[in-house]
Design a protein around this motif. Structure first.
Motif, PDB file in Angstrom:
ATOM      1  N   ILE B 123       0.860  -1.168   0.019  1.00 32.75           N
ATOM      2  CA  ILE B 123       0.013   0.037   0.071  1.00 32.75           C
ATOM      3  C   ILE B 123       0.937   1.065  -0.020  1.00 32.75           C
ATOM      4  O   ILE B 123       0.595   2.029  -0.760  1.00 32.75           O
ATOM      5  CB  ILE B 123      -1.023   0.062   1.233  1.00 32.75           C
ATOM      6  CG1 ILE B 123      -1.746  -1.299   1.182  1.00 32.75           C
ATOM      7  CG2 ILE B 123      -1.908   1.300   1.187  1.00 32.75           C
ATOM      8  CD1 ILE B 123      -2.444  -1.637  -0.152  1.00 32.75           C
ATOM      9  N   ALA B 124       1.963   1.301   0.938  1.00 30.55           N
ATOM     10  CA  ALA B 124       2.882   2.464   0.884  1.00 30.55           C
ATOM     11  C   ALA B 124       3.615   2.580  -0.484  1.00 30.55           C
ATOM     12  O   ALA B 124       3.745   3.675  -1.029  1.00 30.55           O
ATOM     13  CB  ALA B 124       4.082   2.269   1.960  1.00 30.55           C
ATOM     14  N   VAL B 125       3.861   1.561  -1.037  1.00 32.26           N
ATOM     15  CA  VAL B 125       4.611   1.653  -2.363  1.00 32.26           C
ATOM     16  C   VAL B 125       3.522   2.051  -3.296  1.00 32.26           C
ATOM     17  O   VAL B 125       3.869   2.921  -4.288  1.00 32.26           O
ATOM     18  CB  VAL B 125       5.178   0.215  -2.850  1.00 32.26           C
ATOM     19  CG1 VAL B 125       5.344  -0.036  -4.373  1.00 32.26           C
ATOM     20  CG2 VAL B 125       6.268  -0.295  -1.803  1.00 32.26           C
ATOM     21  N   SER B 126       2.385   1.558  -3.204  1.00 34.01           N
ATOM     22  CA  SER B 126       1.542   2.229  -4.314  1.00 34.01           C
ATOM     23  C   SER B 126       1.153   3.608  -4.436  1.00 34.01           C
ATOM     24  O   SER B 126       1.197   4.294  -5.230  1.00 34.01           O
ATOM     25  CB  SER B 126      -0.031   1.356  -4.246  1.00 34.01           C
ATOM     26  OG  SER B 126       0.293   0.092  -4.163  1.00 34.01           O
ATOM     27  N   ILE B 127       0.947   4.137  -3.084  1.00 31.43           N
ATOM     28  CA  ILE B 127       0.640   5.624  -2.786  1.00 31.43           C
ATOM     29  C   ILE B 127       1.929   6.441  -3.298  1.00 31.43           C
ATOM     30  O   ILE B 127       1.836   7.342  -3.995  1.00 31.43           O
ATOM     31  CB  ILE B 127       0.465   5.785  -1.268  1.00 31.43           C
ATOM     32  CG1 ILE B 127      -0.953   5.125  -0.982  1.00 31.43           C
ATOM     33  CG2 ILE B 127       0.358   7.256  -1.031  1.00 31.43           C
ATOM     34  CD1 ILE B 127      -1.117   5.339   0.370  1.00 31.43           C
ATOM     35  N   VAL B 128       3.399   5.860  -2.963  1.00 32.40           N
ATOM     36  CA  VAL B 128       4.221   6.541  -3.455  1.00 32.40           C
ATOM     37  C   VAL B 128       4.379   6.547  -5.063  1.00 32.40           C
ATOM     38  O   VAL B 128       4.780   7.538  -5.804  1.00 32.40           O
ATOM     39  CB  VAL B 128       5.345   5.810  -2.796  1.00 32.40           C
ATOM     40  CG1 VAL B 128       6.963   6.455  -3.565  1.00 32.40           C
ATOM     41  CG2 VAL B 128       5.587   5.973  -1.090  1.00 32.40           C
ATOM     42  N   TRP B 129       4.156   5.196  -5.549  1.00 34.30           N
ATOM     43  CA  TRP B 129       4.293   5.504  -7.031  1.00 34.30           C
ATOM     44  C   TRP B 129       3.115   5.996  -7.861  1.00 34.30           C
ATOM     45  O   TRP B 129       3.192   6.620  -9.018  1.00 34.30           O
ATOM     46  CB  TRP B 129       4.429   3.901  -7.746  1.00 34.30           C
ATOM     47  CG  TRP B 129       5.887   3.409  -7.518  1.00 34.30           C
ATOM     48  CD1 TRP B 129       6.554   2.953  -6.441  1.00 34.30           C
ATOM     49  CD2 TRP B 129       6.752   3.697  -8.200  1.00 34.30           C
ATOM     50  NE1 TRP B 129       7.667   2.579  -6.534  1.00 34.30           N
ATOM     51  CE2 TRP B 129       8.115   3.387  -8.014  1.00 34.30           C
ATOM     52  CE3 TRP B 129       6.849   4.317  -9.780  1.00 34.30           C
ATOM     53  CZ2 TRP B 129       9.183   3.107  -8.669  1.00 34.30           C
ATOM     54  CZ3 TRP B 129       8.321   4.352 -10.468  1.00 34.30           C
ATOM     55  CH2 TRP B 129       9.386   3.656  -9.785  1.00 34.30           C
ATOM     56  N   ARG B 130       2.118   6.186  -7.240  1.00 32.12           N
ATOM     57  CA  ARG B 130       0.846   7.237  -7.477  1.00 32.12           C
ATOM     58  C   ARG B 130       1.488   8.635  -7.656  1.00 32.12           C
ATOM     59  O   ARG B 130       0.949   9.279  -8.687  1.00 32.12           O
ATOM     60  CB  ARG B 130      -0.123   7.135  -6.825  1.00 32.12           C
ATOM     61  CG  ARG B 130      -1.304   6.028  -7.336  1.00 32.12           C
ATOM     62  CD  ARG B 130      -2.495   6.117  -6.345  1.00 32.12           C
ATOM     63  NE  ARG B 130      -3.392   7.138  -6.278  1.00 32.12           N
ATOM     64  CZ  ARG B 130      -4.570   7.057  -7.023  1.00 32.12           C
ATOM     65  NH1 ARG B 130      -4.863   5.945  -7.559  1.00 32.12           N
ATOM     66  NH2 ARG B 130      -5.161   8.074  -6.618  1.00 32.12           N
ATOM     67  N   TRP B 131       2.244   8.994  -6.704  1.00 30.51           N
ATOM     68  CA  TRP B 131       2.824  10.395  -6.808  1.00 30.51           C
ATOM     69  C   TRP B 131       3.927  10.199  -7.919  1.00 30.51           C
ATOM     70  O   TRP B 131       3.974  11.341  -8.387  1.00 30.51           O
ATOM     71  CB  TRP B 131       3.174  10.568  -5.271  1.00 30.51           C
ATOM     72  CG  TRP B 131       3.911  11.990  -5.323  1.00 30.51           C
ATOM     73  CD1 TRP B 131       5.099  12.068  -4.531  1.00 30.51           C
ATOM     74  CD2 TRP B 131       3.507  13.309  -5.701  1.00 30.51           C
ATOM     75  NE1 TRP B 131       5.416  13.617  -4.469  1.00 30.51           N
ATOM     76  CE2 TRP B 131       4.550  14.108  -5.289  1.00 30.51           C
ATOM     77  CE3 TRP B 131       2.663  13.554  -6.448  1.00 30.51           C
ATOM     78  CZ2 TRP B 131       4.616  15.666  -5.625  1.00 30.51           C
ATOM     79  CZ3 TRP B 131       2.526  15.146  -6.721  1.00 30.51           C
ATOM     80  CH2 TRP B 131       3.505  15.935  -6.147  1.00 30.51           C
TER      81      TRP B 131
END
Lengths: 269, 299
Positions: B123-131
């Protein structure tokens, strides 16, 4: 030769910086004022502004969420080590019928994807009235077949003479288990503890399904919810990600040897 | 003395002790793995919606799924993900492993850096990559723009959403693959490589005729694990796109989740999870069968 090695070093350095860049960029965004409206930070920070973190902890009861995650991950680790080492003792030290068959049945559960279980497991826990409690997350992960396998391997390495000596001194199974074998399993327990904690800390789908209310949620679930609320408040979202990453980062720095060794061993048959 | 003799001479059975030591793991396994496992079969043969009456409809759910285009779409998307993700993590992981399997300075620090993303949550990875992959102001598109490329819409664009998920996932898992392959490389007997060197084989020749064949058990392990995990991809899809835009990233697990917990179609969801399980078993069996042709186990 020296030039080749230097070239290799530079390639690796650039790759490592590229791999680490997303961490740097998320931290940078989390401390950049104005990132809340989607403004990209400069490559180097002008000022460190921690208001996004303040917002996170004020508005979302983030301490409670971190507490949930720590509590669940710590209990899961304790449960899995206890059940795993007890079962390992039976498989490594005891003689009984169907020992190999039972061991194979344990191993077979590794092949069943959790996805197949999720709907009926939800129904089962709802029937038990445990939805939205810590137990709903904890119960299905009390025993880990992977852990049992790992602990059995480690226990098999300990010479039987140690048991014999203790038995002559009058020690029973429980004494042999707890004061002869367990103290000799340090590295295996450490390796498994890291995996167990990490697995629980990062797990998402099951907590998402069974932890319904905001104050029960774990970090990954709360982060996903945060994303729904603060779609473009990138500083707050990055602050949340950074907070969720830091504990694992610290554990990883201290336990790197165990983590890397554990994964390396799994690849060698 | 007598105690020792009694231990070694008589074939003993510790059945009751074994029961005591196994119960703490066996009871949870029975209740939370085997009961739901067969429960899933039962639910998949019903039209149950989690609240109403339990009504048996036999294999209707399966027939409905097998004749629906949606099923084809979600399996297609899951395999699209695997087709992008597996070669990426394998090739980059292999290059990193080869580079780290030298005496290069700082190799332990590099290994730690490559591995770091593995310990973070999806989840953290996904949020970071969305940014990072944000169409406006995202750093990737900013960099692309500076070299004159007009960056795509990434997760907001049906065509680029899956590649965005594949990039983020590969970044997280490359370190895992690197460690496995590096351990495999370190296990290779150096004599074979030296023999090839004496025969005058250059680096490429040695790689393809000695190193890769001897690494094949580790490569096989990476393929099997990545394939099994890839077909079940969920967290990063849920957090990056939720299956959208449109249905462009709707994978099997997203569909199972939505069917059961959004639309309450427990029966259909359970049937789809069984189909997923069967597909995973088939793919793994197929890989296992194929390995005889290319995996060489050292004697």
């Amino acid at each position: 030769m020296r030039i080749k090695r230097l070239a290799l070093f530079i390639v690796l350095l650039v790759s490592a910086l590229a791999m680490l860049f997303p961490f740097y960029w998320s931290f940078l965004t989390s401390v950049t004022p104005g990132a809340s409206v989607g403004k990209a930070p400069n490559w180097l920070p002008e000022a460190l502004d921690f208001s996004a973190y303040a917002q996170l902890f004020e508005q979302l009861d983030f301490w409670r969420i971190i507490g949930n995650s720590v509590f669940i991950a710590a209990l899961t680790t304790v449960f899995q080590i206890s059940t795993g080492s007890l079962a390992a003792y039976a498989f490594s030290r005891l003689t009984f019928r169907f020992k190999n068959t039972i061991f194979l049945v344990y191993l077979a559960t590794l092949m069943i994807p959790f996805q197949v279980l999720i709907v009926p497991l939800f129904i089962e826990l709802r029937f038990l009235g445990l939805i939205n409690t810590y137990w709903a997350v904890l119960l299905p992960t009390i025993a880990s077949a992977f852990g049992i396998f790992l602990m059995r391997q480690a226990m098999n390495q300990i010479p039987l003479q140690l048991d014999e000596a203790a038995r002559i001194d009058g020690a029973g199974h429980l004494r042999i288990f707890s004061s002869v074998l367990m103290p000799n399993m340090g590295p295996a327990i450490a390796t498994f503890a890291v995996f167990s904690f990490m697995g629980s800390w990062n797990s998402f789908l099951w907590p998402l399904v069974v932890l319904r209310s905001a104050e029960m949620q774990t970090l990954p679930v709360a982060l996903a919810r945060l994303q729904g609320q603060y779609t473009t408040a990138w500083d707050v979202l990055m602050a949340g990600s950074v907070v969720s990453i830091i504990p694992m980062l610290i554990i990883y720095i201290f336990a790197q040897r165990y983590v890397v060794q554990g994964i390396a061993n799994s690849g060698i048959k | 003395m007598s105690a020792k003799n009694s231990v070694s001479r008589r074939p003993r059975s510790d059945a009751w002790v074994a029961v005591a030591f196994l119960a703490p793991s066996a009871i949870p396994m029975l209740l939370f793995v085997f009961v739901p496992m067969f429960g899933a079969l039962l639910v998949s043969a019903s039209s149950w919606n989690l609240i109403g009456d339990f009504e048996f409809i036999g294999i209707d759910n399966y027939i409905k799924l097998l004749t629906s285009e949606k099923t084809l779409l979600v399996f297609g998307n899951s395999f699209y993900y695997v087709a992008g993700y597996l070669p990426t993590v394998f090739l980059i992981g292999l290059l990193f492993a080869l580079a780290l399997n030298t005496k290069v300075k700082g190799r332990f620090a590099f290994r730690a850096a490559f591995f770091l993303p593995v310990v973070t949550s999806w989840i953290a990875v996904s949020i970071v990559w969305r940014w990072l992959l944000n169409p406006s102001n995202g750093v990737v598109n900013t960099i692309l723009e500076s070299v004159g490329i007009d960056g795509p819409g990434w997760w907001t664009d049906p065509v680029w959403a899956m590649p965005a998920i594949i990039i983020a996932s590969s970044w997280k898992d490359i370190g895992f693959v690197t460690i496995i392959l590096l351990a495999g490389l370190q296990n290779i007997n150096q004599d074979h490589i030296e023999a090839a060197m004496l025969d005058g084989a250059n680096w490429f020749k040695r790689l393809f005729s000695v190193v890769l064949p001897m690494l094949s058990p580790s490569i096989f392990f990476v393929f099997v694990i990545s394939m099994i995990n890839g077909i079940q991809v969920f967290d990063q899809v849920y957090a990056m796109t939720g299956g959208g835009p449109g249905d462009s990233t709707r994978v099997v697990m997203q569909q199972i989740y939505d069917l059961s917990f959004r639309y309450g179609k427990a029966g259909e969801a359970a049937a789809l999870s069984w189909l997923l399980f069967i597909v995973i078993m088939l793919v793994t069996a197929f890989q296992n069968y194929g390995q005889r042709k290319w995996v060489h186990y050292a004697d």
